[in-house]
Structures are given as C-alpha cells and as structure tokens.
Design a protein around this motif. Structure first.
Motif, PDB file in Angstrom:
ATOM      1  N   SER A 113       0.850  -1.188   0.000  1.00  0.00           N
ATOM      2  CA  SER A 113       0.000   0.000   0.000  1.00  0.00           C
ATOM      3  C   SER A 113       0.889   1.242   0.000  1.00  0.00           C
ATOM      4  CB  SER A 113      -0.877  -0.001   1.242  1.00  0.00           C
ATOM      5  OG  SER A 113      -0.080   0.171   2.380  1.00  0.00           O
ATOM      6  N   MET A 121       2.926   1.697   3.156  1.00  0.00           N
ATOM      7  CA  MET A 121       3.984   0.690   3.242  1.00  0.00           C
ATOM      8  C   MET A 121       5.130   1.033   2.311  1.00  0.00           C
ATOM      9  SD  MET A 121       3.675  -1.615   5.402  1.00  0.00           S
ATOM     10  CE  MET A 121       2.528  -2.336   6.510  1.00  0.00           C
ATOM     11  N   ASP A 128      -3.001   9.186   3.149  1.00  0.00           N
ATOM     12  CA  ASP A 128      -4.151   9.548   3.976  1.00  0.00           C
ATOM     13  C   ASP A 128      -3.706   9.989   5.362  1.00  0.00           C
ATOM     14  OD1 ASP A 128      -6.480   9.229   2.467  1.00  0.00           O
ATOM     15  OD2 ASP A 128      -6.171   7.069   2.452  1.00  0.00           O
ATOM     16  N   VAL A 129      -4.585  10.745   6.038  1.00  0.00           N
ATOM     17  CA  VAL A 129      -4.165  11.326   7.325  1.00  0.00           C
ATOM     18  C   VAL A 129      -3.763  10.310   8.372  1.00  0.00           C
ATOM     19  CG1 VAL A 129      -5.063  13.649   7.356  1.00  0.00           C
ATOM     20  CG2 VAL A 129      -6.609  11.758   7.797  1.00  0.00           C
ATOM     21  N   THR A 130      -4.469   9.188   8.476  1.00  0.00           N
ATOM     22  CA  THR A 130      -4.088   8.239   9.529  1.00  0.00           C
ATOM     23  C   THR A 130      -2.732   7.599   9.188  1.00  0.00           C
ATOM     24  OG1 THR A 130      -5.354   6.459   8.503  1.00  0.00           O
ATOM     25  CG2 THR A 130      -6.449   7.705  10.208  1.00  0.00           C
ATOM     26  N   ILE A 131      -2.459   7.448   7.891  1.00  0.00           N
ATOM     27  CA  ILE A 131      -1.166   6.907   7.479  1.00  0.00           C
ATOM     28  C   ILE A 131      -0.084   7.978   7.624  1.00  0.00           C
ATOM     29  CG2 ILE A 131       0.055   5.738   5.591  1.00  0.00           C
ATOM     30  CD1 ILE A 131      -2.389   4.223   6.579  1.00  0.00           C
ATOM     31  N   GLN A 132      -0.456   9.222   7.334  1.00  0.00           N
ATOM     32  CA  GLN A 132       0.476  10.331   7.516  1.00  0.00           C
ATOM     33  C   GLN A 132       0.979  10.374   8.954  1.00  0.00           C
ATOM     34  OE1 GLN A 132      -0.179  14.391   5.916  1.00  0.00           O
ATOM     35  NE2 GLN A 132      -0.525  14.997   8.012  1.00  0.00           N
ATOM     36  N   ALA A 133       0.044  10.206   9.900  1.00  0.00           N
ATOM     37  CA  ALA A 133       0.430  10.239  11.308  1.00  0.00           C
ATOM     38  C   ALA A 133       1.432   9.123  11.611  1.00  0.00           C
ATOM     39  CB  ALA A 133      -0.809  10.099  12.195  1.00  0.00           C
ATOM     40  N   GLN A 134       1.217   7.942  11.024  1.00  0.00           N
ATOM     41  CA  GLN A 134       2.163   6.833  11.234  1.00  0.00           C
ATOM     42  C   GLN A 134       3.555   7.185  10.720  1.00  0.00           C
ATOM     43  OE1 GLN A 134       0.587   3.461   9.136  1.00  0.00           O
ATOM     44  NE2 GLN A 134      -1.142   3.170  10.518  1.00  0.00           N
ATOM     45  N   ASN A 189       5.390   9.950  12.684  1.00  0.00           N
ATOM     46  CA  ASN A 189       5.855   9.383  13.942  1.00  0.00           C
ATOM     47  C   ASN A 189       7.110   8.544  13.750  1.00  0.00           C
ATOM     48  OD1 ASN A 189       4.365  10.191  16.115  1.00  0.00           O
ATOM     49  ND2 ASN A 189       4.030   8.067  16.768  1.00  0.00           N
ATOM     50  N   HIS A 201       3.843  21.812   2.259  1.00  0.00           N
ATOM     51  CA  HIS A 201       2.961  22.973   2.187  1.00  0.00           C
ATOM     52  C   HIS A 201       1.972  22.932   3.352  1.00  0.00           C
ATOM     53  CE1 HIS A 201       0.554  19.800   0.416  1.00  0.00           C
ATOM     54  NE2 HIS A 201      -0.478  20.499   0.854  1.00  0.00           N
ATOM     55  N   LEU A 222       0.966  23.197   7.026  1.00  0.00           N
ATOM     56  CA  LEU A 222       1.463  23.798   8.252  1.00  0.00           C
ATOM     57  C   LEU A 222       1.270  22.887   9.458  1.00  0.00           C
ATOM     58  CD1 LEU A 222       0.216  27.367   7.490  1.00  0.00           C
ATOM     59  CD2 LEU A 222       2.584  26.702   7.713  1.00  0.00           C
ATOM     60  N   GLY A 223       0.293  21.994   9.377  1.00  0.00           N
ATOM     61  CA  GLY A 223       0.104  21.028  10.455  1.00  0.00           C
ATOM     62  C   GLY A 223       1.299  20.099  10.555  1.00  0.00           C
ATOM     63  N   ASN A 266       4.083  19.539  13.655  1.00  0.00           N
ATOM     64  CA  ASN A 266       4.314  18.200  14.170  1.00  0.00           C
ATOM     65  C   ASN A 266       5.797  17.814  14.135  1.00  0.00           C
ATOM     66  OD1 ASN A 266       4.350  15.112  13.892  1.00  0.00           O
ATOM     67  ND2 ASN A 266       2.265  15.573  14.584  1.00  0.00           N
ATOM     68  N   GLU A 268     -11.104   8.676   4.384  1.00  0.00           N
ATOM     69  CA  GLU A 268      -9.857   8.548   3.660  1.00  0.00           C
ATOM     70  C   GLU A 268     -10.113   8.062   2.234  1.00  0.00           C
ATOM     71  OE1 GLU A 268      -6.525   7.161   6.431  1.00  0.00           O
ATOM     72  OE2 GLU A 268      -8.310   6.212   7.179  1.00  0.00           O
ATOM     73  N   ALA A 274      -5.430  12.266  14.146  1.00  0.00           N
ATOM     74  CA  ALA A 274      -4.321  12.101  13.205  1.00  0.00           C
ATOM     75  C   ALA A 274      -3.949  13.413  12.523  1.00  0.00           C
ATOM     76  CB  ALA A 274      -4.680  11.066  12.144  1.00  0.00           C
ATOM     77  N   PRO A 305      -2.566  16.834  12.224  1.00  0.00           N
ATOM     78  CA  PRO A 305      -1.757  17.710  13.058  1.00  0.00           C
ATOM     79  C   PRO A 305      -2.361  19.118  13.091  1.00  0.00           C
ATOM     80  CG  PRO A 305      -0.562  17.093  11.059  1.00  0.00           C
ATOM     81  CD  PRO A 305      -1.901  16.457  10.980  1.00  0.00           C
ATOM     82  N   PRO A 365      -2.097  23.082  13.308  1.00  0.00           N
ATOM     83  CA  PRO A 365      -1.060  24.083  13.076  1.00  0.00           C
ATOM     84  C   PRO A 365      -0.985  25.112  14.199  1.00  0.00           C
ATOM     85  CG  PRO A 365      -2.890  24.400  11.575  1.00  0.00           C
ATOM     86  CD  PRO A 365      -3.225  23.227  12.401  1.00  0.00           C
ATOM     87  N   GLU A 367      -0.490  21.532  19.806  1.00  0.00           N
ATOM     88  CA  GLU A 367       0.104  20.312  19.278  1.00  0.00           C
ATOM     89  C   GLU A 367       1.018  19.653  20.315  1.00  0.00           C
ATOM     90  OE1 GLU A 367      -0.715  19.008  16.423  1.00  0.00           O
ATOM     91  OE2 GLU A 367       0.824  17.477  16.184  1.00  0.00           O
ATOM     92  N   ILE A 418      -2.613   6.845  17.294  1.00  0.00           N
ATOM     93  CA  ILE A 418      -2.109   6.448  15.975  1.00  0.00           C
ATOM     94  C   ILE A 418      -2.632   5.058  15.642  1.00  0.00           C
ATOM     95  CG2 ILE A 418      -0.055   5.944  14.629  1.00  0.00           C
ATOM     96  CD1 ILE A 418       1.177   8.375  15.778  1.00  0.00           C
TER      97      ILE A 418
END
Lengths: 341, 313
Positions: A158, A161, A188-194, A197, A215, A217-218, A222, B38, B248, B250, B252, B257, B264
C-alpha cells in the motif's frame, strides 16, 4: 544551538524553457543544524523542491543553471562536485525521501533488492550481510514479516507501506542529512500520522538532521523546530516554530496562517484569504516578490528588494515593514497559530 | 434529499467491490452536509451515484418526492439535471481545453434554457463570471490561460448556470494552494447565503469541512460510521475511527500540538474487495470486542441528531 551540518548560501537556480529563462530560486540561504528538523514551507511553484533537488544535484543538467551560491557540506561545496564525487555523498551522507512512493520505487525490482542496492554500493559489504541488514531496516520501519516481504514487488504494497520502504532505503547508510520532499502529501491522514511518527522516532535514535519540505502547516508543527517560509523563489521569513506561528513578521506568513480555518473557528466569520494568485516567476521584477498581493504594500516594495532584517538571533524577515523608516502598521489581530478557543 | 440504503457495487473480475454499502442520510434544504473519510472510503462514489453518473446497485435517492434511481421520463431527467449540479476536484481535467470559457458556461444554458439566446445569454454568462469573482473579458479565453483557483471559479460558474438547488462539491479545494483554498471556500459560502444553495461537500480536509459544514458524516470502507452536527462531532466524537481520524490531523498551533495526545492507528485500511466480517473497522480498532467480528453494528441515534454505528453505543 548545535553545529551547522549543511549550509546553503545565496543559491540562484534558473531553468531554460521554451518561454524563456525562469529564475526558480533566487538568493536562498539557510543552515541546517546537527540533529534538528528544518521545514521549508511554501505553495506550489515557490521553489522549495528545486532547492532540495539542487542540494542532491538531481535537476536535469541540460536545462538547469545554477547561477551563483554555494552548498557547503562537510567543508566542501557540493556544487563543485562532479558526478562521481556527488554519488558518494548522495544516498550515503545525504539521503532523500520523495513525495510519491508510487513512482519513486522501481516497479520491476523486488523490494529487497532495492533496499540492498544502496547498501552494497556505499558500504562495500557482501550480499549476505546486505540482506541481513535490509531485513533489519524493514523491520525497523514497521514492515511486518520483513523477511518474506523482501521478495515482494512495490505494487503489492500500500502507499503507506511503500513510503516506509523508501524511508528504509534512505536510512540504509545512516545518512547525516535526510531530505524529505512532501513525504506524506500522497498519503491519507491516519497513514500520515504513522509515517511522521516513524520519522521522528528514527531521528531520535540516529540523530539525523531532517530537512522537510511541505505545504502543510500542520505537518510543520508536528515535525520541525525551525521554519523557512518560501514565496516565489525566495525565503521571506525564517524563525523557530514559535516565532513563525506566534510572532510572524512577513505579511505573506500572516496571510498563510490566516487563510487556514482553526479547529474552533466560528463558521460565520469568513476566512481571510490572500488576494490574487502566486506570481509568474518568469516575469519577476526587481522589487519584493509578494508586492502584488501584499495588503501593506508601499512604493518602495515595487522597485527595491527588501533585505533580511534580523529580528532575533533565530528570526529574520525580508520585508520593508521591518525597516526603521517604515510606517507603523496594525498587525492583524488573530494570526493563524493563535487559536481562539 | 433523502438517501436510503444506498448500495453501489462494482464488478472487479469475479469479485464484487462494495464501494458504498448500505448508506442512508438526509440532506436538508439550505444546509451543507460534509462527507469525510480517507481515500477509497466511498465518499466520491456517493456523490456520483446521487447524480446518476453511476447507476446504484440498490437503494433510493429521493429528491422532491421522486426516486432518482427509478426510470425517469426525459422531462423529469432534465428537471433533476437542472436541480442538482456538481463541482469536480480537478480544475485541470474538468474543463474542456478546446472550449472557451463562454462556451463552457453557456453549454448548460443552451440545453436547459433554450429560450435564452443571443445577447441575453451572453449577459447571463457575464453575470455568472462576475458572480464568481472573474472578469467579463475572461469569457473569450481558454481554460489553459487560467490558474487553478480561477479554473475552479469557472467550474463553479458553470454549475450555477442552470440555477441549481443542490450542488455536490467533490473535493473542490483539494488541488489548490492553501491561500487559494480560502478564496474558494469563502466564495462557496457567500453563494450559499445569497442563493440559498444546499451543498454536499465531499473532502478529506477535516478543518475545512468543519468550517463549511452544518453537519458532517464520517465514512470508512464504504459505510458511514458517524453523523452529527459539526460542532457535536468535533467536540464529542464517539466512533473510535472518528476519534482516530481527528487525532491524526496535526494542528497548526505549536502550543496545542505539544500538549495533544495522538491516537495512531495501526495498519492500513483493508481492501474493499475483501472487507472484514462484522464491523469493518475491526482490524484497526483499539476498542474491538469479540462481538464486533460477528455482527455489523446498527446505525443508532445515540443523542438527538447524533448517529453512530458502533457496538460500544
């Protein structure tokens, strides 16, 4: 503040295109310190990826011209390196993670072989050892059953991965600098968080310096300790995370922060967008690049480029408003980072 | 509009891909309903099925007392096409590069208001261009002469040309830069206020969806897991997936934060070709129980106007 590991000074990059010379990056300077994460933030076309790619000499040779500037790593100017010399640095000392994990892996090669490739090339080790190390690396970036997955092809993974595999490849030779160009934009956001991290954890372990280009800012908040804001090929403001979010000085940074809705934004209050659209970099004039969209524009902005004004040791902005002669202006009351909850 | 037990399956080889599986919700007049989730969760498929760009496998889409999924007469079809319009995600591929802006916007008027001709039609196009913040002299230009944000404005003008009531906006700002996104969102909100439009706003950007929507539905793997007013959903998310999704993203703002604890999620979304039995979120859910593998959770109203599909509630 730690020692500087990579230093870009006054970099000018231009492209020869059918419609003339485009000065994509103009006078960009920044330092990357040991163990820190520096974020370059900007909209599309602001020259942030070009900056990153010129560090690695990954821009097409025929059409690119590096007009001036230096990129100093380990006491030497990378821009003076030839193909052979840069190859020793690229992938070993400085590694890169690209935006799109779908295209940055070779679709016809097994994952294992792709991870081993760099190890064998740079570390001069045997295949067997490289294989062992690759399995370790893939396990480290969170790929289950790494030994079996060595024999898989990229299409069997995926997006998240695949990005893990790319990160494993980048970290294979323990690079001192990791350049991550929009590493999570395609995810996707949940994968982005992984993935974010994972990068932070690996940084803690290895002490690698990270230059992250984004681009979002979040993502910046982080990941980064320091930020450089780019607009139309120039760095308009640099500072620590808190300086940029709570005490920004450049009107473009204000605009960028204001145009995002906050999590607790009142729905009846309209967002404050930046008027107009980013300028055509091929038609740049002498003045400040943001002059055409700036709500605080003055006469001087159109004809003279502002110098970087040092606001604190870590904070600098290129804006005439910071000049001693500039009139006092009322800063917008609520700027992006300050949440009104 | 009322969507009832909507199902859309695609045939992939011998298997069936359940892109949308038994989704029901209502859209009230004049509101903005946000759909988030998603990629691959089926949110775009819903938008397209409502418009009849896809034929639904089963279920009803009721609009003004008529099920749009049934066979409609030509006249009825034309009526609904006027009432419901769409704005697409990619402003680069949704405009015909060989048509001028004038032709693009006038196309709908030609078909639906055929008595409006010549000067009158031209005036109407100018009016629409000015409404979306473009200039009347832009009418003779081609799409490639515009930036992404401007193209999206053309797309909006085109959808407004036939005076629709409901606009389905499928990720209208995803392809735009941050500073331009705010322009388009403001424009959509202004138009809604002026013309009493109803929006189905499909997006993955949670903070934008919260800002523009009155109610928000969260989708996962083809089914809706939670639906509530946007304030309620963001202050009091119930479904474990909604919680994880929101955590999930973030924020800004360095101070927030820093203090925030992130949930996660492990692993990836399973393939919709081979979804897990019972609750679809079970493979990644931190609160999964034995029961979740056996039974699909019911769509229940936990509080007034707050729906969730989870065995915890």
């Amino acid at each position: 503040m730690g020692e500087t590991i990579l230093s870009v000074d006054n970099l000018d990059v231009s492209f020869q295109t059918n419609s003339g010379l485009i000065k994509a990056v103009r006078g960009v300077s920044f330092d990357l310190k040991k163990g820190e994460t520096l974020a370059i933030v900007g909209e599309s076309g602001s020259g942030k990826s070009v900056t990153a790619k010129s560090i690695m000499q990954l821009l097409p040779k025929q059409s690119t011209r590096i007009d001036s500037g230096s990129i100093v790593y380990g006491g030497n100017d990378l821009l003076e390196y030839g193909n052979k010399e840069i190859e020793k640095i690229r992938g070993k000392e400085i590694a890169m993670v690209f935006q799109d994990p779908m295209t940055s892996l070779n679709p016809t090669m097994k994952i294992g072989k792709q991870v081993m490739e760099g190890l064998i090339k740079h570390n001069n080790i045997r295949k067997k050892e490289a294989k062992k190390r690759s399995i370790e690396l893939l396990t480290e970036v969170g790929i289950p059953y790494a030994e079996e997955r060595m024999n898989s092809f990229p299409h069997e993974f995926s997006g998240g991965m695949r990005q893990r595999v790319v990160i494993a490849m980048a970290l294979a030779c323990d690079p001192k600098v990791l350049i991550a160009d929009e590493p999570t934009t395609a995810l996707d956001v949940t994968i982005q968080a992984q993935i974010l991290n994972l990068m932070k954890e690996l940084q803690k372990k290895t002490g690698t310096s990270i230059l992250i280009i984004t681009h979002d800012l979040g993502v910046v908040v982080n990941m980064a300790q320091r930020i450089a804001v780019m607009y139309a090929g120039e760095i308009v403001e640099t500072g620590t995370l808190r300086e940029i979010f709570y005490k920004p000085k450049h009107p473009y940074t204000w605009g960028l922060l204001q145009s995002m809705p906050k999590m607790h934004q009142d729905q009846s209050v309209p967002l404050i967008p930046i008027a107009g659209s980013p300028p055509d970099v091929s038609l740049m004039h002498d003045g400040c690049p943001f002059a055409a969209r700036c709500p605080y524009v003055m006469k001087v902005c159109h004809n003279h480029k502002p110098d970087q004004t040092q606001i604190s040791v870590t904070h600098a902005a290129a804006c005439w408003l910071e000049d001693d002669w500039a009139p006092e202006i009322k800063q917008p009351e609520k700027i992006g980072g300050v949440s009104n909850s | 509009m009322e969507v009832k037990n909507l199902k859309k399956y695609f045939n992939v080889g011998k298997k069936q891909l359940k892109a949308v599986d038994n989704v029901s919700f209502e859209i009230y007049e004049g509101e903005t309903l946000g759909l988030v989730g998603e990629s691959g969760c089926g949110k775009s498929t819903i938008g397209r099925t409502i418009l009849n760009l896809y034929q639904a496998t089963s279920g009803e889409v009721n609009y003004k007392g008529k099920n749009l999924q049934e066979k409609l007469s030509k006249k009825e079809k034309k009526f609904y096409q006027e009432e419901i319009q769409m704005i697409f995600q990619d402003p680069y591929s949704s405009l015909d590069p060989r048509m001028t802006v004038l032709e693009i916007i006038a196309e709908g008027i030609k078909i639906h208001q055929s008595n409006m001709i010549g000067k009158e039609r031209l005036e109407r196009v100018y009016e629409l261009l000015e409404l979306v913040g473009l200039d009347r002299k832009h009418a003779k230009r081609y799409p490639h002469e515009f930036s992404g944000g401007q193209r999206q404005r053309i797309g909006i003008a085109r959808s407004l040309a036939v005076n629709p009531n409901l606009i389905i906006a499928d990720e209208p700002i995803a392809a735009l830069d941050v500073s331009i996104q705010a322009q388009i969102v403001n424009l959509l909100k202004e138009l809604q206020k002026e013309r009493g439009l109803t929006y189905l706003f499909i997006a993955h950007d949670l903070s934008m969806v919260k800002y523009i929507s009155d109610r928000v539905g969260v989708m996962y793997l083809g089914s809706m897991v939670e639906l509530a007013s946007s304030e309620e959903l963001y202050n009091n998310p119930l479904h474990p997936y909604t919680k994880a999704l929101m955590s999930a993203v973030p924020i800004p703002d360095p101070d927030i934060e820093e203090k925030r604890e992130q949930i996660i999620l492990q692993g990836d979304m399973p393939s919709p070709l081979n979804p897990p039995s019972g609750c679809r979120f079970i493979t990644r859910c931190p609160a999964a129980m034995d029961m979740c593998a056996k039974l699909s959770p019911e769509w229940t109203e936990v509080e007034k106007d707050h729906f969730v599909a989870c065995h915890l509630f």
